[in-house]
Design a protein around this motif. Structure first.
Motif, PDB file in Angstrom:
ATOM      1  N   GLY A   1      94.968 -29.405  42.111  1.00 46.02           N
ATOM      2  CA  GLY A   1      94.218 -28.544  41.196  1.00 46.02           C
ATOM      3  C   GLY A   1      94.916 -27.214  41.032  1.00 46.02           C
TER       4      GLY A   1
ATOM      5  N   SER B   1      96.085 -26.016  38.331  1.00 44.58           N
ATOM      6  CA  SER B   1      96.592 -26.205  36.965  1.00 44.58           C
ATOM      7  C   SER B   1      96.384 -27.688  36.687  1.00 44.58           C
ATOM      8  CB  SER B   1      98.076 -25.926  36.826  1.00 44.58           C
ATOM      9  OG  SER B   1      98.475 -24.806  37.522  1.00 44.58           O
TER      10      SER B   1
ATOM     11  N   GLY C   1      88.679 -25.498  39.407  1.00 45.30           N
ATOM     12  CA  GLY C   1      87.834 -24.414  39.877  1.00 45.30           C
ATOM     13  C   GLY C   1      88.525 -23.094  39.618  1.00 45.30           C
ATOM     14  N   MET C   2      87.983 -22.051  40.163  1.00 43.63           N
ATOM     15  CA  MET C   2      88.599 -20.736  39.996  1.00 43.63           C
ATOM     16  C   MET C   2      88.110 -19.777  41.079  1.00 43.63           C
ATOM     17  SD  MET C   2      86.619 -19.883  36.454  1.00 43.63           S
ATOM     18  CE  MET C   2      87.772 -18.595  36.061  1.00 43.63           C
TER      19      MET C   2
ATOM     20  N   GLU D   1      86.523 -17.163  41.022  1.00 42.52           N
ATOM     21  CA  GLU D   1      85.126 -16.754  40.861  1.00 42.52           C
ATOM     22  C   GLU D   1      84.150 -17.848  41.274  1.00 42.52           C
ATOM     23  OE1 GLU D   1      87.578 -16.227  38.796  1.00 42.52           O
ATOM     24  OE2 GLU D   1      87.389 -14.331  37.709  1.00 42.52           O
TER      25      GLU D   1
ATOM     26  N   ASP E   1      87.886 -20.971  30.090  1.00 40.96           N
ATOM     27  CA  ASP E   1      88.521 -22.258  29.806  1.00 40.96           C
ATOM     28  C   ASP E   1      87.835 -22.909  28.615  1.00 40.96           C
ATOM     29  OD1 ASP E   1      90.446 -22.328  31.848  1.00 40.96           O
ATOM     30  OD2 ASP E   1      88.940 -22.891  33.322  1.00 40.96           O
TER      31      ASP E   1
ATOM     32  N   ILE F   1      89.512 -29.995  30.694  1.00 41.04           N
ATOM     33  CA  ILE F   1      89.997 -28.709  30.190  1.00 41.04           C
ATOM     34  C   ILE F   1      91.059 -29.004  29.139  1.00 41.04           C
ATOM     35  CG2 ILE F   1      91.242 -26.593  30.797  1.00 41.04           C
ATOM     36  CD1 ILE F   1      88.926 -26.494  32.489  1.00 41.04           C
TER      37      ILE F   1
ATOM     38  N   ILE G   1      97.893 -28.199  27.099  1.00 39.01           N
ATOM     39  CA  ILE G   1      98.012 -29.064  28.287  1.00 39.01           C
ATOM     40  C   ILE G   1      98.484 -30.458  27.880  1.00 39.01           C
ATOM     41  CG2 ILE G   1      96.702 -30.201  30.135  1.00 39.01           C
ATOM     42  CD1 ILE G   1      94.980 -27.726  30.363  1.00 39.01           C
TER      43      ILE G   1
ATOM     44  N   THR H   1      99.726 -17.173  41.567  1.00 36.81           N
ATOM     45  CA  THR H   1      99.006 -18.339  42.077  1.00 36.81           C
ATOM     46  C   THR H   1      99.641 -19.628  41.573  1.00 36.81           C
ATOM     47  OG1 THR H   1      97.444 -18.128  40.241  1.00 36.81           O
ATOM     48  CG2 THR H   1      96.771 -17.176  42.331  1.00 36.81           C
TER      49      THR H   1
HETATM   50  P1  ADP Z   1      93.300 -16.694  38.899  1.00 34.83           P
HETATM   51  O1  ADP Z   1      92.329 -16.013  39.763  1.00 34.83           O
HETATM   52  O2  ADP Z   1      94.690 -16.317  39.045  1.00 34.83           O
HETATM   53  O3  ADP Z   1      92.884 -16.955  37.476  1.00 34.83           O
HETATM   54  P2  ADP Z   1      92.383 -19.127  39.755  1.00 34.83           P
HETATM   55  O4  ADP Z   1      92.991 -19.881  40.867  1.00 34.83           O
HETATM   56  O5  ADP Z   1      91.059 -18.596  39.873  1.00 34.83           O
HETATM   57  O6  ADP Z   1      93.417 -18.070  39.541  1.00 34.83           O
HETATM   58  O7  ADP Z   1      92.548 -19.942  38.387  1.00 34.83           O
HETATM   59  C1  ADP Z   1      91.490 -20.457  37.669  1.00 34.83           C
HETATM   60  C2  ADP Z   1      91.978 -21.124  36.424  1.00 34.83           C
HETATM   61  O8  ADP Z   1      92.997 -22.084  36.697  1.00 34.83           O
HETATM   62  C3  ADP Z   1      90.907 -21.950  35.740  1.00 34.83           C
HETATM   63  O9  ADP Z   1      90.037 -21.151  34.991  1.00 34.83           O
HETATM   64  C4  ADP Z   1      91.750 -22.885  34.888  1.00 34.83           C
HETATM   65  O10 ADP Z   1      92.198 -22.271  33.712  1.00 34.83           O
HETATM   66  C5  ADP Z   1      92.941 -23.150  35.761  1.00 34.83           C
HETATM   67  N1  ADP Z   1      92.769 -24.420  36.457  1.00 34.83           N
HETATM   68  C6  ADP Z   1      92.373 -24.633  37.719  1.00 34.83           C
HETATM   69  N2  ADP Z   1      92.363 -25.947  38.012  1.00 34.83           N
HETATM   70  C7  ADP Z   1      92.755 -26.598  36.890  1.00 34.83           C
HETATM   71  C8  ADP Z   1      92.936 -27.976  36.534  1.00 34.83           C
HETATM   72  N3  ADP Z   1      92.734 -28.964  37.394  1.00 34.83           N
HETATM   73  N4  ADP Z   1      93.323 -28.251  35.276  1.00 34.83           N
HETATM   74  C9  ADP Z   1      93.544 -27.265  34.375  1.00 34.83           C
HETATM   75  N5  ADP Z   1      93.400 -25.964  34.657  1.00 34.83           N
HETATM   76  C10 ADP Z   1      93.012 -25.625  35.891  1.00 34.83           C
END
Ligand code: ADP
Length: 542
Positions: A303, A305, A328-329, A331, A418, A430, A448, A522
């Motif tokens: 996860g 990306s 996830g993220m 937040e 997203d 996504i 994507i 990240t």
């Molecule tokens: P940051 O705090 O740097 O944004 P996060 O780790 O919180 O980093 O990133 C969250 C974002 O990463 C999500 O809102 C989404 O856009 C992307 N993301 C996370 N997992 C996936 C996934 N499996 N597929 C596509 N995008 C993802």
């Protein structure tokens, strides 16, 4: 009428107490900065976490005071996870990949009083300490013999000296489960970083949920390798879920290259690993030339990306490892959805199954999702209608630390930034970050999707799709590509590769070969930086 059950606050200290009592002999193995492998047990981790709590008490740190870390995944970092939060202070994990200016800004904003760091990050600490007047104690995560001399860092002590002689018995304090336990700043690609401030309650609920069979499915029979860093969103909560389930933990320390990760998986009989796609790219890249195999690895959570289909196929078909796609993220603590199949999917053809697996998955109990279209209305769950994804739940932020950025919620829902669809079975997919969506002739093209097709080509190591201004269509996609070392492919061959794999108008207008694609702290592609690099680029025939 109230229920008549006991009310006990959900506190992080209870996790390490449980780990000690119920699987005290379970192993924790860490590759250290020193290069060697360190091993001990959950029982040792529990004792030393209590020593950390004493060390903090000895400094007269108050309830909710912040203790920062700049550290890899390892046993000392784990002890800080439990010792700092368990004693009522707030663990602030700092991402060492951020620019020193940002690190200094973050440490000041968080009002960190102690900074514990791995020796790898001594130069970073040397670069920022003069700008962080509130930090009154620096702790190098090493023994006294490795403590750097004449480092210029004030009030520097070795971790083992700092906590090693403290008593191993400690009465964890009891307090409101809604108290803050840890914090993590988002990467701040727009404006200054903002901090998610997790609570004991949100962390424990997330730890329970993360361990569920259709989520990370962690058990006492697993040996888990979190390659996802403990310095960003608590390594997806794995340290907490591990204490709750009693799995063996294997920490990679600073060695994230394919060879080191492969060796660790094999020597420690890892059954389960978690990481972002770029890490797995390096691992598969290391294994392929020598036809190496996994002897114990069964599942991997990917996860952070979008996981390219080529990676799911490689793990599944070539190595027999199940890929669990997660989304996830920061937040969201961070888990929101995880992609596991339902019974009805089991009889599908491999191609049909793949279509499901590529989605980011179903909401975990505790997370509510909705998709809002351009017209402001909620979109149907038909797998086609897309829009902005909103979430709510007990481990999702209500507001940021110190109220930065105002109230982020819209009618109680958190906007993820997203763009997504949700299908009738509840699988969310996504299509883009809202700022990366490409608008072409009134239709949206998913960057994507464009990237996934490019990385399925055997000569492509990495791909990033961005929109370019077009006089007629508003925007058209192009794809920037990094070739695999020694591999050859032309622009024409790659464009031909798209044919039949996507609608004609979604095929990029051009391929630009680049040496590297910029990645953020990240591990995500920095499209803003890529756009700057390509600012003089013009689309063909425009
Ligand atoms: P940051 O705090 O740097 O944004 P996060 O780790 O919180 O980093 O990133 C969250 C974002 O990463 C999500 O809102 C989404 O856009 C992307 N993301 C996370 N997992 C996936 C996934 N499996 N597929 C596509 N995008 C993802």
């Amino acid at each position: 009428m109230l229920g008549l059950m006991q009310s006990q606050p959900l506190l992080i200290s209870s996790l390490i107490d449980f780990a000690e009592r119920h699987h005290g002999s379970g192993e924790i193995v860490s590759r250290r900065v020193e290069g060697d492998l360190h091993r001990y047990t959950w029982s040792d981790a529990a004792k030393r976490s209590r020593q950390v709590a004493h060390a903090l008490d000895g400094m007269n740190l108050l309830f909710s005071d912040r203790v920062a870390t700049l550290a890899w995944n390892g046993y000392r970092h784990l002890e800080l996870y439990f010792g700092v939060s368990g004693s009522g202070r707030v663990l602030h994990t700092i991402n060492p990949r951020l620019h020193p200016d940002q690190i200094a800004w973050i440490a000041n904003h968080a009002e960190d009083q102690v900074l514990c760091f791995d020796l790898t990050f001594l130069p970073l600490v040397q670069a920022v300490h003069a700008r962080c007047p509130m930090i009154r104690q620096y702790v190098a995560l090493c023994g006294p013999d490795k403590l750097p001399k004449d480092s210029g860092v004030p009030n520097l002590v070795s971790y083992e000296d700092w906590m090693g002689s403290q008593p191993t018995a400690y009465d964890w304090p009891s307090f409101d489960e809604n108290s803050a336990s840890s914090m993590c700043y988002t990467s701040g690609t727009t404006g200054n970083p903002k901090a998610a401030l997790y609570s004991h309650r949100s962390t424990i609920l997330h730890a329970y949920a993360a361990a569920l069979p259709d989520v990370m499915c962690l058990s006492a029979r697993d040996a888990v390798l979190p390659v996802v860093p403990m310095f960003h969103v608590n390594a997806w909560g794995i340290p907490y879920s591990a204490a709750l389930t009693g799995c063996k933990l294997v920490f990679p320390g600073p060695a994230m290259d394919g060879k080191s990760i492969y060796e660790l998986i094999e020597t420690e009989k890892v059954t389960y690993a978690a990481g972002v796609p770029t890490v797995w790219q390096m691992l598969l890249g290391h294994m392929k030339p020598d036809n190496l195999r996994f002897s114990t690895l069964k599942r991997t959570v990917i996860g952070g990306s979008a996981c390219p289909p080529a990676m799911i196929t490689a793990f599944n078909d070539d190595y027999g490892v199940e890929v669990l796609h997660a989304w996830g993220m920061t937040e969201m603590s961070p888990l929101g959805t995880l992609c596991t199949l339902k019974n009805k999917h089991l009889g599908l053809s491999p191609e049909e199954k793949m279509k499901v697996r590529l989605k980011q998955g179903r909401a975990i109990y505790g997370v509510d999702m909705k998709v809002i279209g351009d017209d402001g209305n909620e979109q149907p769950w038909d797998g086609k209608s897309y829009g902005d994804l909103y979430v709510k739940g007990p481990w999702i932020v209500r507001e940021y630390f110190k109220g930065e950025g105002g109230n982020p919620l819209v009618d109680g829902w958190f906007p993820t930034g997203d763009v997504a669809t949700i299908d009738a079975d509840g699988y969310m997919q996504i299509t883009d970050r809202s700022k990366d969506v490409i608008k072409s002739g009134g239709e949206w093209i998913s960057s994507i999707d464009v990237e996934n097709i490019a990385v399925a080509h055997p000569a492509v190591a990495m791909a990033a799709c961005i929109g370019m201004k077009h006089p007629k269509w508003d925007e058209r996609p192009i794809v920037a590509v990094v070739k695999k070392p020694g591999a050859q492919v032309t622009r024409e061959e790659l464009l031909k590769f798209y044919e039949g794999k996507t609608a004609k108008w979604q095929i990029p207008d051009d391929v630009v070969f680049v040496e590297a694609i910029p990645l953020g702290a990240t591990g995500k592609i920095l499209k803003t930086r890529l756009r700057e690099t390509l600012k003089d680029y013009r689309l063909p025939n425009t």
